[in-house]
Design a protein around this motif. Structure first.
Motif, PDB file in Angstrom:
ATOM      1  N   UNK A 204       0.809  -1.219   0.000  1.00 54.65           N
ATOM      2  CA  UNK A 204       0.000   0.000   0.000  1.00 54.65           C
ATOM      3  C   UNK A 204       0.846   1.275   0.000  1.00 54.65           C
ATOM      4  N   UNK A 205       1.940   1.260   0.747  1.00 51.63           N
ATOM      5  CA  UNK A 205       2.791   2.453   0.837  1.00 51.63           C
ATOM      6  C   UNK A 205       3.437   2.763  -0.513  1.00 51.63           C
ATOM      7  N   UNK A 206       3.975   1.736  -1.142  1.00 51.41           N
ATOM      8  CA  UNK A 206       4.608   1.910  -2.454  1.00 51.41           C
ATOM      9  C   UNK A 206       3.574   2.327  -3.491  1.00 51.41           C
ATOM     10  N   UNK A 207       2.440   1.671  -3.452  1.00 48.03           N
ATOM     11  CA  UNK A 207       1.373   1.979  -4.410  1.00 48.03           C
ATOM     12  C   UNK A 207       0.928   3.436  -4.279  1.00 48.03           C
ATOM     13  N   UNK A 208       0.770   3.882  -3.037  1.00 50.82           N
ATOM     14  CA  UNK A 208       0.339   5.262  -2.784  1.00 50.82           C
ATOM     15  C   UNK A 208       1.366   6.258  -3.307  1.00 50.82           C
ATOM     16  N   UNK A 209       2.653   5.938  -3.101  1.00 47.80           N
ATOM     17  CA  UNK A 209       3.718   6.842  -3.573  1.00 47.80           C
ATOM     18  C   UNK A 209       3.719   6.944  -5.094  1.00 47.80           C
ATOM     19  N   UNK A 210       3.571   5.858  -5.762  1.00 47.60           N
ATOM     20  CA  UNK A 210       3.565   5.860  -7.232  1.00 47.60           C
ATOM     21  C   UNK A 210       2.382   6.680  -7.754  1.00 47.60           C
ATOM     22  N   UNK A 211       1.224   6.456  -7.123  1.00 45.71           N
ATOM     23  CA  UNK A 211       0.049   7.219  -7.559  1.00 45.71           C
ATOM     24  C   UNK A 211       0.256   8.706  -7.326  1.00 45.71           C
ATOM     25  N   UNK A 212       0.873   9.032  -6.186  1.00 46.12           N
ATOM     26  CA  UNK A 212       1.150  10.451  -5.937  1.00 46.12           C
ATOM     27  C   UNK A 212       2.098  11.024  -6.983  1.00 46.12           C
ATOM     28  N   UNK A 213       3.107  10.256  -7.358  1.00 47.44           N
ATOM     29  CA  UNK A 213       4.033  10.710  -8.406  1.00 47.44           C
ATOM     30  C   UNK A 213       3.287  11.028  -9.698  1.00 47.44           C
ATOM     31  N   UNK A 214       2.331  10.159 -10.024  1.00 48.46           N
ATOM     32  CA  UNK A 214       1.541  10.365 -11.241  1.00 48.46           C
ATOM     33  C   UNK A 214       0.651  11.602 -11.122  1.00 48.46           C
ATOM     34  N   UNK A 215       0.062  11.796  -9.943  1.00 54.41           N
ATOM     35  CA  UNK A 215      -0.770  12.975  -9.705  1.00 54.41           C
ATOM     36  C   UNK A 215       0.083  14.247  -9.808  1.00 54.41           C
ATOM     37  N   UNK A 216       1.311  14.181  -9.286  1.00 53.13           N
ATOM     38  CA  UNK A 216       2.221  15.333  -9.358  1.00 53.13           C
ATOM     39  C   UNK A 216       2.528  15.695 -10.808  1.00 53.13           C
ATOM     40  N   UNK A 217       2.730  14.687 -11.632  1.00 54.05           N
ATOM     41  CA  UNK A 217       2.994  14.932 -13.061  1.00 54.05           C
ATOM     42  C   UNK A 217       1.778  15.580 -13.706  1.00 54.05           C
ATOM     43  N   UNK A 218       0.596  15.027 -13.452  1.00 53.26           N
ATOM     44  CA  UNK A 218      -0.625  15.567 -14.070  1.00 53.26           C
ATOM     45  C   UNK A 218      -0.898  16.996 -13.598  1.00 53.26           C
ATOM     46  N   UNK A 219      -0.720  17.244 -12.313  1.00 49.29           N
ATOM     47  CA  UNK A 219      -0.935  18.602 -11.798  1.00 49.29           C
ATOM     48  C   UNK A 219       0.044  19.598 -12.419  1.00 49.29           C
ATOM     49  N   UNK A 220       1.277  19.162 -12.607  1.00 52.67           N
ATOM     50  CA  UNK A 220       2.278  20.027 -13.237  1.00 52.67           C
ATOM     51  C   UNK A 220       1.922  20.324 -14.684  1.00 52.67           C
ATOM     52  N   UNK A 221       1.417  19.319 -15.383  1.00 49.06           N
ATOM     53  CA  UNK A 221       0.948  19.520 -16.761  1.00 49.06           C
ATOM     54  C   UNK A 221      -0.147  20.586 -16.781  1.00 49.06           C
ATOM     55  N   UNK A 222      -1.072  20.495 -15.839  1.00 45.24           N
ATOM     56  CA  UNK A 222      -2.175  21.466 -15.764  1.00 45.24           C
ATOM     57  C   UNK A 222      -1.641  22.877 -15.556  1.00 45.24           C
ATOM     58  N   UNK A 223      -0.669  23.036 -14.663  1.00 47.43           N
ATOM     59  CA  UNK A 223      -0.106  24.363 -14.371  1.00 47.43           C
ATOM     60  C   UNK A 223       0.638  24.915 -15.583  1.00 47.43           C
ATOM     61  N   UNK A 224       1.479  24.093 -16.176  1.00 49.62           N
ATOM     62  CA  UNK A 224       2.279  24.560 -17.319  1.00 49.62           C
ATOM     63  C   UNK A 224       1.383  24.921 -18.502  1.00 49.62           C
ATOM     64  N   UNK A 225       0.269  24.187 -18.643  1.00 52.11           N
ATOM     65  CA  UNK A 225      -0.626  24.425 -19.780  1.00 52.11           C
ATOM     66  C   UNK A 225      -1.521  25.654 -19.606  1.00 52.11           C
ATOM     67  N   UNK A 226      -1.561  26.241 -18.426  1.00 49.44           N
ATOM     68  CA  UNK A 226      -2.544  27.296 -18.156  1.00 49.44           C
ATOM     69  C   UNK A 226      -2.499  28.472 -19.136  1.00 49.44           C
ATOM     70  N   UNK A 227      -1.345  28.956 -19.594  1.00 51.46           N
ATOM     71  CA  UNK A 227      -1.391  30.044 -20.577  1.00 51.46           C
ATOM     72  C   UNK A 227      -1.793  29.571 -21.973  1.00 51.46           C
ATOM     73  N   UNK A 228      -1.523  28.314 -22.287  1.00 53.53           N
ATOM     74  CA  UNK A 228      -1.810  27.769 -23.621  1.00 53.53           C
ATOM     75  C   UNK A 228      -3.276  27.351 -23.747  1.00 53.53           C
ATOM     76  N   UNK A 229      -3.716  26.542 -22.787  1.00 53.14           N
ATOM     77  CA  UNK A 229      -5.069  25.978 -22.811  1.00 53.14           C
ATOM     78  C   UNK A 229      -5.739  26.275 -21.466  1.00 53.14           C
TER      79      UNK A 229
END
Length: 476
Positions: free
Chosen positions: A431-456
């Motif tokens: 569970x601990x490893x799984x949670x960390x991996x999912x958080x890593x993925x969420x961090x990537x997606x959130x960063x994509x959202x932030x970087x895209x804000x002026x474009x889209x």
């Protein structure tokens, strides 16, 4: 004190409704303006409508309506792009407005020492609203509009452009006025070295059919539409009254004064405009960014050529962020690009539906399984990739390479997809490893959202609000 950044597009002629070529320019300018605001700079973003052109007079005549009716109707369409394309411009100036008329006439008077009258005979393209030398024509036709110029013989006012040839050449060569890309800078320098001539800056009121801004103290002449239109950049700041906005954003600007223009009007901005400002003793723009043209079947997209694509219809069909993404990603920001509706569909499915949309759906499906991932920190290699992407995007935007900036964002999405597939997080029991991996993925997606804000902008917000099962970009 915050840096001030003044951004403008060229003023499109309103002889017809907007086409996708201008949408490209104003979206590029919008992205840049939004980025500067994110960097905590004070931004003033201007666009508008060029209404005093002879081509507007002729277009109205063809329709059997008054010129005023035509420009009012079409200027409203250009103003409506703000909502349709989700633009963030701060002001929209029309060259029939009183503030503009007064400003254009004031600039004329400020340049009076360099203005004289003489008889003149030359080849005039109404589409360009400019004179051409025989040597500049292609098979006797205007290289821009592929029409035969009219032979004009009149007594008009002229501006002593030759007086400022050397000074302008040095300003551009030394990047005191920066022209991007370098190829356009070299083009301007080559044009100057070939020998400048004084330019005609008025036409008879008779030829103008009474439409336009009268020359001060000579109502028999109308100010040349380019001398008139270029002054919009300072007139929107209340140059006519020497207002505080003019001082702040133009005369005392501590950041950048930036013009976004198409390649066909480069000499007007990089030579004529600079000379007019120098003559009037005013500050100069610092940057001129020159984008390429959209073409259809290899031919420039143009209202005059009758092959213009309608941005309103395309947005209605695909959505605003799809159109913004396509125009910014599909084409090099400084080169010509060939447009086709099929290309929008291909980009939509490959990059938005199967790329960003699919990644977002997969991550959010995993994220919905946990409630405590916000307290974690992303792994170092994930943080490193995100930071690297942010730096690339920032660097590309400094160089106005919008397509390459977006390519870097999609590289981050591909990195996230690969990480998801390699970890096979759905198979992990710990569970601990799984949670960390999912958080890593969420961090990537959130960063994509932030970087895209002026474009889209809309998509950026939707990513953060998306719930399990919701689809960002349904496949077409």
């Amino acid at each position: 004190m915050k840096k001030t950044v003044y951004i403008s597009t060229a003023l499109p002629y309103v002889n017809s409704v907007p086409h996708l070529g201008f949408a490209l320019e104003i979206i590029q300018a919008d992205v840049y303006a939004r980025c500067q605001r994110i960097l905590d700079k004070e931004v003033f973003f201007l666009t508008g409508a060029d209404e005093n052109s002879l081509k507007n007079v002729r277009a109205a005549k063809e329709e059997g309506i008054t010129t005023k009716e035509l420009v009012n109707r079409n200027a409203e369409k250009f103003s409506a792009l703000k909502k349709t394309l989700n633009l963030s411009f701060d002001d929209f100036i029309r060259t029939t407005e009183n503030r503009h008329i007064k400003g254009a006439q004031r600039l004329w008077q400020a340049c009076l020492k360099d203005i004289y009258k003489k008889e003149y005979k030359g080849l005039y393209c109404v589409g360009c609203e400019g004179f051409y030398k025989e040597s500049e024509l292609v098979n006797g036709l205007c290289p821009e509009h592929e029409t035969k110029p009219e032979l004009i013989e009149e007594s008009n006012y002229f501006f002593k452009l030759t007086k400022y040839s050397k000074e302008i050449q040095e300003l551009i060569a030394n990047d005191k006025v920066r022209i991007i890309p370098e190829s356009r800078k070299n083009e301007v320098l080559s044009f100057i070295k070939s020998g400048l001539e004084d330019i005609c800056i008025s036409r008879s009121a008779e030829r103008a059919q009474g439409w336009g801004i009268p020359v001060p103290d000579d109502s028999s002449q109308i100010i040349w539409v380019w001398f008139d239109a270029l002054s919009n950049y300072i007139n929107a700041l209340d140059y006519a009254e020497n207002g505080q906005e003019f001082e702040k954003w133009w005369q005392q600007n501590n950041g950048d004064i930036l013009h976004f223009i198409g390649k066909g009007i480069l000499r007007f901005h990089a030579i004529y405009w600079l000379a007019m400002l120098i003559s009037a003793g005013l500050n100069l723009p610092k940057t001129i960014f020159v984008h390429g043209y959209l073409a259809i079947g290899g031919q420039k997209m143009s209202k005059s050529l009758g092959n213009a694509a309608d941005p309103f219809k395309i947005v209605e069909e695909y959505g605003v962020d799809v159109v913004r993404y396509f125009l910014l990603r599909e084409f090099s920001s400084t080169e010509d690009g060939d447009f086709a509706l099929e290309k929008i569909k291909n980009r939509y499915n490959a990059d938005l539906a199967n790329g960003l949309g699919n990644f977002a759906a997969r991550v959010l499906a995993l994220r919905s399984q946990f409630s405590d991932t916000n307290v974690l920190k992303a792994d170092n290699d994930i943080d490193k990739k995100i930071a690297e992407t942010e730096k690339i995007v920032s660097r590309k935007l400094e160089d106005f390479k919008f397509n390459e900036a977006l390519a870097a964002v999609w590289d981050l999405i591909a990195f996230g997809d690969k990480y998801l597939n390699q970890t096979q997080v759905w198979k992990i029991i710990d569970l601990e490893l799984k949670t960390q991996i999912i958080f890593n993925l969420v961090a990537i997606l959130n960063s994509v959202a932030v970087i895209l804000s002026p474009f889209l902008p809309e998509t950026s917000v939707k990513i953060t609000q998306l719930k399990k099962g919701e689809i960002l970009f349904p496949r077409r």
